[in-house]
Design a protein around this motif. Structure first.
Motif: not given
Length: 346
Positions: A27-44
């Motif tokens: 399963i794909a986890l939620p992603r925001m294109k503008s954020l670096p990949v290492e910062d993606q896990p910080k999103r709520a």
């Protein structure tokens, strides 16, 4: 969350966080294109979805650890309890010693048949497990008996169709050289033993002779169970309450021990060092005493002594005490009182 190990995740093409586990799929986890990949896990959104998927994995592992409701492992757990499962009323009613004995056999059955569906078992399957222990015939037979008991209990609780018991008609393994026979002691052998063996062993022998109990029950008998003319016994395996009329010679012997200062708060039978017996060392003590008596046949055993009790005692359930006393009076009237009373001390 970036500093915490993300279990069951990986980076697809180095850009996309995905969660993969047999319980969830890939399963794909939620992603925001503008954020670096290492910062993606910080999103709520990422944290929430990851927590949901991780909870699904944990629930699935609990299910995987729980046995299939059709398996022998599940059936055994329903019968004896374990891992939060309450034991059946039948198992709970057994004495501690019998529960331990049953558990040993149930462990073997679970190890060899645990994942097999008990509702589809065949006689040949059960027989194969039994035969794998043929080098220990007694153990092999206990496995067969325990499987049969499980099926009887399962039928009583509507877990199998009526009459379904593939272990029921499996014949007992034959010993090489024939079945072992226990020779019943003669009156002469009993008298020889009681006048030659160490005093502490004679006490156990007399209790076995005049009560017919198993070695484990003789070893665990306490002074509080002797009530003068009657010995009250709760059998170790069945738990049945019995009143055994106390034979005159045994009664006299116990009275002598009491007058000599026996500890009336403990067990009646003690080793040479004053410690309680257990079933194994009691049978061993009887065996060694037999071997040490020159004129005593060497193939005599505790079992043979116990069987000799059949013609020398009367045993009835507690509700039949009056008839038991009458019966013992008849036995005493015909018993030759030639057995020498042994010393009360080892």
């Amino acid at each position: 969350m970036a500093d915490i190990e993300l279990l069951y995740t990986y980076l697809a093409k180095g850009k996309y966080w995905r969660f993969r586990h047999p319980a969830t799929g890939d399963i794909a986890l939620p992603r925001m294109k503008s954020l670096p990949v290492e910062d993606q896990p910080k999103r709520a959104e990422f944290i929430q979805k990851y927590a949901e998927l991780l909870a699904r994995v944990e629930r699935s592992e609990v299910v995987l650890r729980s046995p299939d409701r059709t398996s022998f492992r599940w059936l055994i757990r329903q019968y004896r309890g374990g891992d939060g499962q309450r034991p059946s009323e039948e198992f709970r009613a057994l004495t501690d010693a019998t529960q331990i004995d049953y558990n040993r056999t149930l462990d073997v059955i679970e190890a060899e048949l645990g994942d097999e569906p008990f509702g589809l078992a065949t006689r040949s399957m059960i027989k194969a497990v039994r035969d794998s222990h043929a080098h220990h015939p007694r153990k092999a037979h206990k496995i067969k008996q325990m499987v049969s008991r499980l099926y009887s209990w399962a039928e009583e609780n509507d877990l199998v169709p009526e009459g379904f018991n593939p272990a029921a008609r499996i014949k007992r393994l034959k010993r090489k050289g024939g079945e072992k026979e226990y020779v019943v002691w003669s009156t002469h052998e009993i008298e020889l033993f009681l006048t030659s063996a160490p005093a502490h062993v004679c006490t156990a022998a007399m209790i076995a002779l005049y009560t017919g109990q198993r070695a484990s029950d003789v070893a665990s008998m306490r002074w509080s169970q002797w009530q003068g003319e009657v010995i009250r016994v709760r059998q170790g395996k069945t738990g049945a309450l019995l009143d055994i009329a106390c034979h005159r010679l045994l009664r006299t012997h116990l009275e002598a021990l009491r007058e000599a200062g026996a500890n009336l708060k403990g067990t009646i039978c003690l080793t040479a060092r004053g410690r309680p017996f257990n079933a194994n060392n009691l049978a061993t003590a009887i065996y060694r005493a037999i071997q040490a008596i020159p004129d005593m046949p060497k193939n005599r055993s505790f079992h043979g002594l116990r069987y000799a009790a059949g013609s020398r005692m009367a045993m009835k359930y507690a509700s039949q005490r009056v008839r038991a006393r009458a019966a013992i009076s008849k036995v005493e009237a015909t018993t030759r009182p030639r057995i020498r009373l042994v010393s009360s001390r080892a």
